[in-house]
Design an enzyme around this catalytic site. Structure first.
Site, PDB file in Angstrom:
ATOM      1  N   ASP A   8     -98.561  -5.821 106.581  1.00 43.93           N
ATOM      2  CA  ASP A   8     -98.056  -5.750 105.197  1.00 43.93           C
ATOM      3  C   ASP A   8     -97.288  -4.468 104.868  1.00 43.93           C
ATOM      4  O   ASP A   8     -97.474  -3.888 103.791  1.00 43.93           O
ATOM      5  CB  ASP A   8     -99.230  -5.907 104.207  1.00 43.93           C
ATOM      6  CG  ASP A   8     -99.939  -7.252 104.306  1.00 43.93           C
ATOM      7  OD1 ASP A   8     -99.534  -8.076 105.152  1.00 43.93           O
ATOM      8  OD2 ASP A   8    -100.891  -7.490 103.550  1.00 43.93           O
ATOM      9  N   HIS A  48     -97.036 -14.429  98.262  1.00 42.65           N
ATOM     10  CA  HIS A  48     -97.769 -15.152  97.228  1.00 42.65           C
ATOM     11  C   HIS A  48     -96.859 -15.961  96.301  1.00 42.65           C
ATOM     12  O   HIS A  48     -95.826 -15.440  95.856  1.00 42.65           O
ATOM     13  CB  HIS A  48     -98.525 -14.164  96.340  1.00 42.65           C
ATOM     14  CG  HIS A  48     -99.559 -13.337  97.038  1.00 42.65           C
ATOM     15  ND1 HIS A  48    -100.549 -13.867  97.822  1.00 42.65           N
ATOM     16  CD2 HIS A  48     -99.769 -11.991  97.036  1.00 42.65           C
ATOM     17  CE1 HIS A  48    -101.324 -12.876  98.275  1.00 42.65           C
ATOM     18  NE2 HIS A  48    -100.873 -11.742  97.826  1.00 42.65           N
ATOM     19  N   HIS A  52    -100.111 -16.861  91.704  1.00 48.60           N
ATOM     20  CA  HIS A  52    -101.242 -16.804  92.642  1.00 48.60           C
ATOM     21  C   HIS A  52    -102.534 -16.387  91.936  1.00 48.60           C
ATOM     22  O   HIS A  52    -102.520 -15.519  91.053  1.00 48.60           O
ATOM     23  CB  HIS A  52    -100.921 -15.826  93.780  1.00 48.60           C
ATOM     24  CG  HIS A  52    -101.867 -15.914  94.922  1.00 48.60           C
ATOM     25  ND1 HIS A  52    -102.826 -14.961  95.178  1.00 48.60           N
ATOM     26  CD2 HIS A  52    -102.024 -16.865  95.868  1.00 48.60           C
ATOM     27  CE1 HIS A  52    -103.519 -15.326  96.258  1.00 48.60           C
ATOM     28  NE2 HIS A  52    -103.051 -16.465  96.688  1.00 48.60           N
ATOM     29  N   LYS A 106     -99.064 -14.779 104.865  1.00 49.78           N
ATOM     30  CA  LYS A 106    -100.427 -15.084 104.423  1.00 49.78           C
ATOM     31  C   LYS A 106    -100.518 -14.939 102.916  1.00 49.78           C
ATOM     32  O   LYS A 106     -99.749 -14.190 102.310  1.00 49.78           O
ATOM     33  CB  LYS A 106    -101.430 -14.161 105.121  1.00 49.78           C
ATOM     34  CG  LYS A 106    -101.184 -12.696 104.829  1.00 49.78           C
ATOM     35  CD  LYS A 106    -102.107 -11.806 105.630  1.00 49.78           C
ATOM     36  CE  LYS A 106    -101.918 -10.351 105.289  1.00 49.78           C
ATOM     37  NZ  LYS A 106    -102.197  -9.999 103.899  1.00 49.78           N
ATOM     38  N   CYS A 151    -106.258  -5.151 103.754  1.00 46.59           N
ATOM     39  CA  CYS A 151    -105.751  -6.066 104.773  1.00 46.59           C
ATOM     40  C   CYS A 151    -105.897  -5.533 106.203  1.00 46.59           C
ATOM     41  O   CYS A 151    -106.147  -6.311 107.126  1.00 46.59           O
ATOM     42  CB  CYS A 151    -104.313  -6.449 104.456  1.00 46.59           C
ATOM     43  SG  CYS A 151    -104.246  -7.474 102.959  1.00 46.59           S
TER      44      CYS A 151
HETATM   45  C1  VGL Z   1    -103.301  -6.258 100.120  1.00 43.11           C
HETATM   46  C2  VGL Z   1    -104.283  -6.364  98.068  1.00 43.11           C
HETATM   47  C3  VGL Z   1    -103.637  -7.549  97.802  1.00 43.11           C
HETATM   48  C4  VGL Z   1    -103.131  -5.501 101.399  1.00 43.11           C
HETATM   49  C5  VGL Z   1    -102.655  -7.450  99.883  1.00 43.11           C
HETATM   50  O1  VGL Z   1    -102.108  -5.688 102.085  1.00 43.11           O
HETATM   51  O2  VGL Z   1    -104.021  -4.682 101.725  1.00 43.11           O
HETATM   52  N1  VGL Z   1    -104.120  -5.725  99.220  1.00 43.11           N
HETATM   53  N2  VGL Z   1    -102.827  -8.080  98.715  1.00 43.11           N
HETATM   54 ZN    ZN Z   2    -101.669  -9.742  98.172  1.00 45.40          ZN
END
Ligand code: VGL
Ligand code: ZN
Length: 197
Positions: A8, A48, A52, A106, A151
């Site tokens: 991410d 998302h 979401h 994801k 994540c």
């Molecule tokens: C994440 C919160 C919501 C992350 C993703 O990448 O850690 N954290 N969505």
């Molecule tokens: Zn997220």
């Protein structure tokens, strides 16, 4: 064989983004420099729908960063982020995306969040990544990216549980650190057998 899993590293998780992780952009060069050392590079992309169920604005009266109970367990409510196709969902412009073998998206199902690169937050619905890695004999996984305490941690813990060797290079991650979540994530990773480098 060894894979680098870059979690991410997206515009919305960097300073100026919708869910900015402090210093998130400072790891980009270190991540790029690691890529040539691996047999494969996998990027994950938080992705998302605009409504979401992990977004606070989908829960009238609730503030961002509150925790609610979902059918699959507790869920932190986040500011709206990484909306499919939006500029904030793009990878950081400095990330060497061309080197990647695979991009795993994801969090695209409206009713369930997905922190881990392997499972949605019910911890059972698979993303398919484990099968991909096993089929390519990539058993030794190194995790970097954002956010360390969500994540990255959930992905590394799942990897260890699934029988992969899992390492997190902490200097190539940054944490949100919500109510001590960074220390809790470190303890949970150690308990799961994740190597913290
Ligand atoms: C994440 C919160 C919501 C992350 C993703 O990448 O850690 N954290 N969505
Ligand atoms: Zn997220």
């Amino acid at each position: 064989m060894r894979a680098l899993i870059v979690v991410d590293l997206q515009v919305d998780f960097c300073p100026g983004g919708a869910l900015a992780v402090p210093g998130g952009d400072q790891i980009v060069d270190a991540v790029n420099d690691l890529m040539p050392d691996f047999d494969a590079v996998v990027l994950t992309q938080d992705w998302h729908p605009h409504d979401h169920s992990s977004f606070a604005d989908a829960h009238p009266g609730r503030d961002p960063y509150a925790t609610v109970q979902m059918p699959y367990g507790p869920q932190v409510l986040w500011p709206r982020h990484c909306v499919i196709g939006s500029p904030g969902a793009a990878f950081h412009p400095g990330l060497a995306v061309d080197v990647a073998d695979l991009v795993v998206r994801k969090g695209f199902r409206p009713q369930i969040d997905s922190y881990s690169a392997f499972h949605e937050n019910d911890r059972t619905t698979p993303t398919g990544l484990a099968g991909y890695l096993r089929e390519r004999d990539l058993r030794d996984l190194t995790f970097v990216g954002l956010a360390h305490d969500f994540c990255v941690a959930w992905s590394a813990i799942d990897a260890a549980r699934l029988g992969f060797r899992a390492t997190v290079i902490e200097k190539a991650t940054r944490a949100i650190d919500l109510d001590g979540s960074r220390a809790a994530a470190q303890a949970a990773m150690r308990a799961a057998g994740v190597h913290l480098a």
